[in-house]
Design a protein around this motif. Structure first.
Motif, mmCIF file in Angstrom:
data_model
loop_
_atom_site.group_PDB
_atom_site.id
_atom_site.type_symbol
_atom_site.label_atom_id
_atom_site.label_comp_id
_atom_site.label_asym_id
_atom_site.label_seq_id
_atom_site.Cartn_x
_atom_site.Cartn_y
_atom_site.Cartn_z
ATOM 1 N N ARG A 1 0.836 -1.203 0.000
ATOM 2 C CA ARG A 1 0.000 0.000 0.000
ATOM 3 C C ARG A 1 0.868 1.250 0.000
ATOM 4 N NH1 ARG A 1 -5.023 2.025 3.628
ATOM 5 N NH2 ARG A 1 -4.361 4.176 3.898
ATOM 6 N N PHE B 1 -5.968 6.094 -0.462
ATOM 7 C CA PHE B 1 -6.790 4.973 -0.012
ATOM 8 C C PHE B 1 -7.521 5.376 1.262
ATOM 9 C CE2 PHE B 1 -3.576 2.889 -2.581
ATOM 10 C CZ PHE B 1 -4.284 1.884 -3.240
ATOM 11 N N SER B 2 -8.780 4.970 1.368
ATOM 12 C CA SER B 2 -9.537 5.222 2.592
ATOM 13 C C SER B 2 -9.145 4.191 3.650
ATOM 14 C CB SER B 2 -11.037 5.126 2.319
ATOM 15 O OG SER B 2 -11.419 6.087 1.364
ATOM 16 N N GLY B 3 -9.252 4.585 4.884
ATOM 17 C CA GLY B 3 -8.953 3.656 5.971
ATOM 18 C C GLY B 3 -7.460 3.519 6.206
ATOM 19 N N GLU B 4 -7.124 2.725 7.222
ATOM 20 C CA GLU B 4 -5.724 2.577 7.616
ATOM 21 C C GLU B 4 -5.192 1.172 7.374
ATOM 22 O OE1 GLU B 4 -3.868 5.036 8.545
ATOM 23 O OE2 GLU B 4 -5.540 6.452 8.434
ATOM 24 N N GLY B 5 -6.046 0.265 6.932
ATOM 25 C CA GLY B 5 -5.633 -1.126 6.782
ATOM 26 C C GLY B 5 -4.521 -1.291 5.767
ATOM 27 N N ASP B 6 -3.539 -2.135 6.104
ATOM 28 C CA ASP B 6 -2.413 -2.378 5.202
ATOM 29 C C ASP B 6 -2.731 -3.554 4.282
ATOM 30 O OD1 ASP B 6 -0.016 -1.928 4.056
ATOM 31 O OD2 ASP B 6 1.202 -2.832 5.655
ATOM 32 N N ALA C 1 -6.305 -5.033 -4.647
ATOM 33 C CA ALA C 1 -6.573 -3.592 -4.631
ATOM 34 C C ALA C 1 -6.879 -3.140 -6.052
ATOM 35 C CB ALA C 1 -5.384 -2.816 -4.070
ATOM 36 N N ARG D 1 -17.918 0.832 -2.400
ATOM 37 C CA ARG D 1 -16.760 0.067 -1.950
ATOM 38 C C ARG D 1 -15.562 1.012 -1.880
ATOM 39 N NH1 ARG D 1 -17.234 -5.571 -3.144
ATOM 40 N NH2 ARG D 1 -15.093 -5.781 -2.415
ATOM 41 N N VAL D 2 -14.969 1.184 -0.733
ATOM 42 C CA VAL D 2 -13.836 2.092 -0.608
ATOM 43 C C VAL D 2 -12.588 1.377 -0.120
ATOM 44 C CG1 VAL D 2 -15.230 4.146 -0.243
ATOM 45 C CG2 VAL D 2 -14.555 2.757 1.722
ATOM 46 N N GLU D 3 -12.760 0.213 0.537
ATOM 47 C CA GLU D 3 -11.599 -0.505 1.040
ATOM 48 C C GLU D 3 -10.761 -1.019 -0.130
ATOM 49 O OE1 GLU D 3 -10.532 -4.246 4.014
ATOM 50 O OE2 GLU D 3 -12.593 -3.835 3.421
ATOM 51 N N ARG D 4 -9.471 -0.757 -0.063
ATOM 52 C CA ARG D 4 -8.496 -1.183 -1.083
ATOM 53 C C ARG D 4 -8.750 -0.534 -2.451
ATOM 54 N NH1 ARG D 4 -9.215 -6.580 -2.003
ATOM 55 N NH2 ARG D 4 -11.182 -6.633 -0.851
#
Length: 475
Positions: free
Chosen positions: A14, A25-30, A73, A84-87
């Motif tokens: 990421r 990218f939205s969120g903090e997830g790697d 991604a 859908r915003v993740e990844r």
């Protein structure tokens, strides 16, 4: 004649995606991805999908599908709307982003790369350079496949670079101002080859000077350690080589002062030719080439020039062994075919512009004379010439003098047919390639050599396919 897109295993985290492209990218997830694709129909599991937009397609329509299919991604443009915003990473321009990803991957790969540009002969030269380098480095050489020389094909070619590769040969094309500079910046070549400069894509590049300035970017984008390699027989390239200041230069051609020089050529069996070369490091030596005419000799002169410029020691016996097993040309690029009728066919229908047309006509005349055959020309439109189209098609008639028959295909070529008829050349015009098939077959006999050439939009390969089959067979 389109080329399949090469698969790759280029990895990106990421953080690397954000650094290379500025994606948000939205969120903090790697997460991490392995492989970059633009094809929603491919196996996308674990990969980065880049949603490209074109005249006839929009990858954004498949974002939900590729995520559901396991894509790690996706990159989309800012205007894309989705729940859908993740990844999902947003960038200003996905075409620009895939170039940025390729540039980042090329930098971390770190090997030596050769870019091949020019108005004609790029693919033949690229294949020749690859052949010479493979005779020394084998599978450690990575190369453009097919016709992937644009803003999509070049990045995908670079993304397929692997740690095992030491050298790369990448073909660089253009049809609009700034494209060579953009592709050269992405490639960051250690050496750039220019084959020739002539009228091409003048619908976008406007004039011969416009073409020269566009192709010159292949040299101008080299850094201070870069090597400019050019065909000294071309006056415009000779001038550009003289302007090289920061890096080194190396010339090739027939000119007496060329660093890698063609001393002579003679025909060999089965359409091959024996060419005598001399380089800075070696005295005169001969190679039997599976490529036709002077264009084939110049392509291999460029390959030898690249090897010497990069300090890749030539292994002549290994190269000769490799050439002995090579086929005569690629489909659509001066490929020699023995037709069932006994005619000799030169399949050069991949593309056409004034420079490549005249070059191929010289090859056809040379081969017809060697074989004692009469020459039949089947010529299609030279597309994308803009306001120069009528004059350039008419001017080509002079180069067709003395042939047994001229068959002309396409609306742009009406003026060629009219000019040729004015020169008393036996000429027939057809609107489409399919319309010409019967007549071309009628000209196919053991005492004829038939050159088939035209821009891709004419689909001249239909004529070649018909000549490769016997009468009554389906082409």
């Amino acid at each position: 004649m389109s080329s399949s897109l090469p698969a790759n295993l280029a990895p990106f985290s990421r953080a690397e995606l954000m650094l290379a492209t500025g994606a948000k990218f939205s969120g903090e997830g790697d997460f991490s991805t392995v492989g970059v694709t633009t094809d929603s129909r491919a196996d996308v599991r674990g990969k980065l999908f880049v949603a490209l937009k074109g005249e006839r397609f929009d990858g954004h329509a498949y974002v939900e599908d590729v995520l559901a299919a396991g894509a790690a991604a996706v990159l989309v443009e800012q205007s894309y709307q989705s729940s859908r915003v993740e990844r999902v990473g947003r960038v200003g321009d996905t075409l620009h982003a895939i170039g940025q990803l390729a540039a980042a991957h090329r930098r971390r790969w770190g090997g030596r790369l050769v870019a091949v540009a020019g108005s004609a002969g790029k693919t033949t030269t690229r294949v020749a350079v690859e052949t010479v380098l493979r005779s020394v480095a084998g599978q450690r050489v990575h190369c453009t496949s097919g016709n992937l020389n644009n803003l999509i094909g070049v990045p995908l070619t670079l993304l397929a670079l692997e740690p095992s590769h030491q050298l790369a040969v990448v073909e660089v094309g253009t049809n609009a101002p700034g494209e060579v500079a953009r592709l050269a910046t992405i490639c960051a070549p250690n050496a750039s080859v220019l084959t020739c400069i002539g009228l091409e894509h003048t619908l976008g590049l406007a004039s011969l000077d416009g073409v020269k300035q566009e192709e010159a970017e292949a040299f101008r984008c080299l850094d201070s350690q870069g090597i400019a390699i050019g065909n000294l027989d071309d006056a415009a390239i000779r001038e550009l080589l003289s302007e090289v200041r920061l890096g080194a230069s190396h010339s090739y051609g027939q000119a007496p002062e060329a660093d890698t020089r063609i001393l002579g050529r003679r025909p060999a069996s089965d359409g091959r030719q024996v060419v005598t070369f001399v380089t800075r490091a070696l005295g005169p030596f001969e190679l039997e080439l599976p490529l036709l005419g002077l264009p084939g000799a110049l392509a291999f002169a460029a390959g030898l020039a690249v090897a010497e410029s990069l300090g890749v020691g030539l292994a002549l016996e290994s190269l000769r062994a490799q050439l002995a097993q090579s086929l005569l040309g690629e489909p659509g690029r001066l490929r020699l075919i023995a037709a069932p009728s006994g005619a000799t066919v030169i399949d050069d229908c991949y593309n056409a512009n004034p420079a490549s047309m005249r070059s191929s006509l010289r090859v056809a005349r040379e081969l017809a004379a060697e074989r004692g055959q009469e020459l039949v020309l089947v010529l299609g439109d030279m597309l994308e010439l803009g306001t120069l189209s009528e004059a350039e098609h008419a001017a080509l008639a002079e180069d067709c003098r003395g042939v047994r028959r001229l068959l002309v295909v396409g609306r742009e070529s009406r003026v060629l047919a009219k000019a040729a008829q004015g020169l008393q050349i036996c000429t027939t015009w057809y609107e489409t390639a399919a319309d010409a098939v019967t007549e071309v077959r009628g000209e196919s006999s053991k005492n004829t050599l038939i050159l088939v050439k035209g821009s891709r939009g004419l689909r001249m390969e239909r004529i070649v396919a018909a000549l490769e089959t016997t009468e009554g067979e389906s082409a």
